[in-house]
Every structure is written in C-alpha cells, then in structure tokens.
Design an enzyme around this catalytic site. Structure first.
Site, PDB file in Angstrom:
ATOM      1  CB  ALA A 193      36.636  34.493  43.831  1.00 21.71           C
ATOM      2  N   GLY A 212      34.701  38.521  36.092  1.00 22.60           N
ATOM      3  CA  GLY A 212      35.687  39.553  35.991  1.00 22.60           C
ATOM      4  C   GLY A 212      35.056  40.539  35.010  1.00 22.60           C
ATOM      5  NE  ARG A 213      33.892  43.495  37.961  1.00 19.62           N
ATOM      6  CZ  ARG A 213      33.984  42.414  38.811  1.00 19.62           C
ATOM      7  NH1 ARG A 213      35.045  41.723  38.974  1.00 19.62           N
ATOM      8  NH2 ARG A 213      32.707  42.199  39.399  1.00 19.62           N
ATOM      9  CB  ALA A 226      44.734  36.930  47.353  1.00 13.78           C
ATOM     10  CG  HIS A 267      45.118  41.316  47.137  1.00 10.42           C
ATOM     11  ND1 HIS A 267      44.997  41.288  48.725  1.00 10.42           N
ATOM     12  CD2 HIS A 267      44.140  40.405  46.745  1.00 10.42           C
ATOM     13  CE1 HIS A 267      44.050  40.536  48.986  1.00 10.42           C
ATOM     14  NE2 HIS A 267      43.684  40.132  48.087  1.00 10.42           N
ATOM     15  CG  ASP A 268      40.458  40.821  44.181  1.00 11.44           C
ATOM     16  OD1 ASP A 268      39.719  40.084  43.941  1.00 11.44           O
ATOM     17  OD2 ASP A 268      41.109  40.965  45.327  1.00 11.44           O
ATOM     18  CB  THR A 294      33.684  35.923  46.079  1.00  7.40           C
ATOM     19  OG1 THR A 294      33.276  36.216  44.810  1.00  7.40           O
ATOM     20  CG2 THR A 294      33.829  34.801  46.229  1.00  7.40           C
ATOM     21  CD  GLN A 341      29.785  34.726  44.922  1.00  3.20           C
ATOM     22  OE1 GLN A 341      30.714  33.849  44.805  1.00  3.20           O
ATOM     23  NE2 GLN A 341      30.000  36.149  44.780  1.00  3.20           N
ATOM     24  N   GLY A 364      30.558  44.722  44.848  1.00  4.62           N
ATOM     25  CA  GLY A 364      29.249  44.409  44.530  1.00  4.62           C
ATOM     26  C   GLY A 364      28.328  44.313  45.743  1.00  4.62           C
TER      27      GLY A 364
END
Ligand SMILES: Nc1ncnc2c1ncn2[C@@H]1O[C@H](COP(=O)(O)OP(=O)(O)O)[C@@H](O)[C@H]1O
Ligand SMILES: C[C@H](O)[C@H](O)[C@@H](O)C(=O)COP(=O)(O)O
Ligand SMILES: [Mg+2]
Length: 502
Positions: free
Chosen positions: A26, A29-30, A94, A249-250, A272, A317, A416
């Site tokens: 969210a 991206g990479r 998602a 789904h990450d 996130t 964030q 992260g």
C-alpha cells in the site's frame, strides 16, 4: 514441461531463467530479481517506487496506470541489465479491484479500500444476513473495506456494464498477458469465497447483485498465467517473460517467504498493515475467532492463513506525512527511544485510525478524550505508536494460542517493519517470546519462491524456506524478564473501560 495452461517451459530455459518479483504494497512497490547461486538465494533490487491513493472529488483512488508503467520500466531495466528471459510474479495489497468492460478496457479508476464509502456497509448488510452466517461461510474477518462491501456500495450502472471484476494483481497480470484469473489467496480477501466449497458463494454474490460469471475463474497460486505480450508495449524494450500467478495477496507471499521451521511459530507481516497469524491446514471459525475478528485467508499450497489485521506502520506513515519536519523511519525510532516509558494506552485497531484526515490530531484527540497525556513531539507520537503496537502484537499471540490451542513460542517478524530493532525487542519483551526478524522483503522472497517452485527450480515450500534460512541472517531478540502480564492486563482493562465510556 507443460503446465495447466499448456504453456511449455523448456527445461533448458528454466535453468537459465531469472526470476523477478513485483511486490506492490500500500505504501511502496518494488521489483526484485532473484536467483539461486551456490545454494543461496541471491536478490537484487531492480527498482522501487512510491504507491498511494489520492482523493479525487471525494473518492480515494489508486493510480493503477502508474503501477503498470513502473512494472514495465522495471522489466525494461532488467533487460538492460542483461536479463533477456525471466519469469515474473505480481503480488499486491488485498481486497481492491478494477471493473473491466466487455471491450476489455477498465471502466473506472480503482477505488482505495480506505475510501469512506463502506463506513456503514457492514451494518447495512447485517439487516439481511447475520455476520455469523457470513463468517461460517467464508471464515473472513469483518473489515469495512472487504470487497463484498465495496461491491455492495458500487455504482450499479457500472456493475451492469462490467464483464470482469479483477483484483488488482490479477488486473495487472491481465494487462500484461490478456489472461484473466482470480488467484485464490487474494480472492479469499473478498469475503465472497465459501471456505467449505472452495468456490464463490452464490448466496453472497446474489446479495450484492453480482453474477459469478463477472469473476474470472479461481486459480491456485503457482500456475503459469501466460506470456508477456511484448508487442502491446512497443515503447518499452522488454525481456521475454512468462508471467506466473504467484500467491498474489502480498501477505500470502510474505507468509511463503517467512523462514519458519517446524511447529509453534507465528508470523507478523509488518508493513503498512501488521498481519499477525499462523499457517494452518484447516480453518478456525469458532465463536471466539469471530468475536476477536480473526480471519481465515487462503494461503499457498492449500493452507489457511489464520491471522488478525492490526493497524500497522500506516500510523507512523501518516504521522510522517502530517509533521512539518520530514523524519526518516530510523529517526522516528531514535526519537521514540528518548521518551522514557509507555505513556498512553491507545486502541489503534479502532476504525477511527483507518483513514483520518490528520493522524496526529486523531491520536491527540483520542488521548484527550481518555484523559491521558497528549503526545506532541515526533518522539512522543512514535513512542505511543510503537509501544501500543507491541502490546497489540502480544495480545494477538496469546489470543491465537487460546483460539487454536496451538502453542506459539516464537514470532517471525518480516517486512519493512522488521527493520525496527527497538520494536522487535519491545515485541519480544511484551510477548515473552523469542522474535526473529527478517527478511525485510519477505513478500518479494515468497513471490520468487513460488515462481521457483512453479517452474521446478525448487521442490516444495519446505525446501524453499530452508533456502531462505540458508541465505539470510535472521536476527533474534530474546525477551527481557518484565511483568508482561500486568502490563497487558492493564492495557486490556483501560481499552475496555474506554470502549464502555464511548
Ligand atoms: N529502518 C527502519 N526503521 C524503522 N521502520 C522501518 C525501517 N524500514 C522500514 N520501516 C517501516 O516499514 C514500513 C514499510 O514496510 P513495507 O513492508 O515496505 O510496506 P508495504 O509493503 O506495505 O508498502 C515503513 O512504513 C516503516 O514504518
Ligand atoms: C486491506 C488488506 O487488509 C491489506 O491489503 C493487507 O491484507 C495487506 O496485504 C497489506 O499489505 P501491505 O504490504 O500493504 O502492508
Ligand atoms: Mg508489503
């Protein structure tokens, strides 16, 4: 070697192929390149880009064209680095989707799950189907942003014109290959899949006015989606690529990439969101699981991801976005450490923190309403966030043990957030369990591993996780002896009294 879609992957090519994970969370991206050399997984970041939603005329939208463009730029860069032939897997956050018309084109931008349109939808739908019934069918947590609720609120005219409802990673794969699927790990987050029938639930679809044919067919992770249609993107110099449907789904990919071994371990995918749970073989849809809002998202290899969504690094964030000074995340941690002790009890899982205009003011207002010291500085705000998150993690671990009967003696923090050593130690101390941190890019690792298993480069999940343990240095945090039970009990009592006072 033929796969289910009949795409032939020449064995020779497979050995020489490189693997590229596209992981879009969210906030960022990479594209990460992965290869196995001398028995180790070696990764190289190709590109990284910001992600986020913007408010346009009162609705929060993602910029999917930006994401597609970043994928193509990253693949072009990979080719310029000499990677002429690769497999590519795409995973993202998602629940969110794109509506595609009969001409194959997108009917509208993708709405963000944090949009206010579904604020009251759970309550609206309760009028004609009890939450308990939905939970018994799907095993999925009640979050206002679940796809079922978004589609309930969707523009009916647009829905009538919709040929296919594609979840974000499936849409991106469709844009690259022309092949549309509903990959099932992400499909489960829609709260429209019947966990017992392993298919869409026709009654739920009927309640929101959607036909089953408006979803693409359910597909297991680890299948080859199709070939990258290079000629569709003449402005890019792209490699030859097979797009693999990974655990899209990450969080499902993050779980695949978590280097847990044996039994009694839990994962915390810390990005996130903080997704804390265990990997099981059977769903748990008990009364307590429903009451504590645990979810049974589908995992790779027919597993169940029994987990809880905890408001994660979204909090810091947003504080970072609001504060005039631009702090880095390590600076937030250093400032937080300077604040002695745990100052405020905040139930950050309260929906008021889902998408407030101003997170700093929201946290401060919560503390005023509950007659607590109001955090003002960056350090005080970060201290408040990290301490309360650590307690929420500890409570979730104890709840997981109570609900499932499984002992949990160690927690793998990945993503992260696993770079936050202070929070890792806080979590170990407050949970009374050993914490193992890393990989920070577990989602991309899981994405790569799924590609390697799908193409025969790795045998199975057990071998894949062993490879991760061989390839990265996990940092362990042993719990310091503190009176964790008193701290957690005090937190629970404070939150309960605040909720009673509401
Ligand atoms: N060195 C660090 N110290 C503290 N926090 C960090 C560090 N690096 C990353 N983070 C945290 O990790 C979060 C990003 O995690 P990531 O998994 O990339 O998120 P997503 O996949 O949701 O975009 C950041 O918001 C930040 O809070
Ligand atoms: C809305 C969902 O709960 C959310 O997408 C979560 O499942 C997820 O995958 C978040 O991943 P991040 O990498 O964005 O934290
Ligand atoms: Mg992520």
């Amino acid at each position: 070697m033929l796969n289910k879609e009949g795409i032939s992957l020449d064995k020779r090519k497979v050995d020489s192929v490189s693997y590229i994970a596209v992981d879009i969370g969210a906030s960022s991206g990479r594209l990460i390149l992965g290869e196995i050399n001398n028995g180790k997984l070696e990764m190289q970041e190709i590109s990284r880009f910001a992600n986020g939603f913007t408010n346009q005329n009162g609705t929060s939208f993602w910029d999917v064209d930006h994401l597609l463009n970043q994928i193509l730029l990253g693949l072009q860069k990979a080719k310029s680095m000499g990677y002429e032939h690769c497999t590519v897997g795409i995973d993202t956050w998602a629940v969110d989707y794109v509506l595609v018309g009969s001409n194959g084109k997108r009917l509208r931008e993708a709405v963000s799950y944090r949009d206010a349109r579904t604020k009251q939808t759970i309550q609206k739908m309760e009028k004609f189907i009890p939450k308990k019934t939905i939970y018994e069918k799907t095993g999925i947590q009640f979050q206002p942003f679940n796809t079922i609720y978004q589609l309930y609120e969707e523009d009916k005219k647009l829905l009538d014109e919709t040929d296919k409802i594609l979840l974000i990673p499936d849409y991106l794969g469709y844009c690259l290959t022309g092949v549309a699927v509903t990959e099932e790990t992400n499909g489960s987050t829609t709260q429209l899949l019947n966990i017992h029938k392993h298919d869409f639930d026709e009654e739920l679809l009927g309640l929101i006015g959607v036909k089953k044919s408006q979803f693409a067919k359910l597909t297991e992770p680890g299948t080859i989606l199709g070939l990258l249609k290079k000629d569709w993107f003449p402005e890019f110099d792209l490699p030859d690529a097979e797009i693999v449907t990974v655990a899209t789904h990450d969080t499902a990919s993050a779980v695949v990439g978590t280097p847990g071994e044996g039994e009694n371990w839990a994962y915390l995918s810390s990005g996130t969101w903080s997704l804390l749970g265990i990997e099981t073989d059977i769903p748990v849809v008990s009364r307590q699981a429903l009451e504590e809002n645990y979810t049974n998202e589908w995992g790779a290899f027919k597993t169940i991801r029994f987990l809880k969504n905890i408001m994660g690094m979204w909090l810091i964030q947003e504080v970072r976005r609001i504060l005039p000074k631009n702090y880095t995340f390590p600076e937030f941690v250093e400032e937080a450490k300077k604040v002695s002790g745990f100052k405020q009890v905040v139930n950050f899982n309260d929906e008021r923190f889902l998408n407030p205009e101003n997170m700093v003011e929201e946290i401060q207002q919560y503390c005023r309403e509950t007659n607590q010291v109001v955090p003002e500085s960056a350090g005080e705000l970060a201290n408040c966030i990290y301490n309360n998150l650590a307690i929420l993690y500890s409570i979730a671990l104890d709840e997981l043990e109570q609900i499932t009967g499984n002992k949990i003696d160690r927690l793998h923090i990945v993503g992260g957030g696993s770079n936050n050593e202070w929070l890792n130690q806080l979590t170990a101390d407050l949970s009374g369990r050993n914490v193992y941190a890393g990989p920070g890019e577990a989602t991309a690792v899981g994405n790569l591993l799924m590609q390697m298993i799908a193409t025969g480069r790795l045998k199975d999940l057990k071998e894949a996780r062993a490879l991760v343990r061989e390839s990265i240095d996990l940092k362990m945090y042993r719990p310091k002896v503190i009176d964790r039970k008193t701290i957690v009990l005090k937190y629970k009592k404070a939150v309960n009294s605040m909720m009673a006072a509401k």
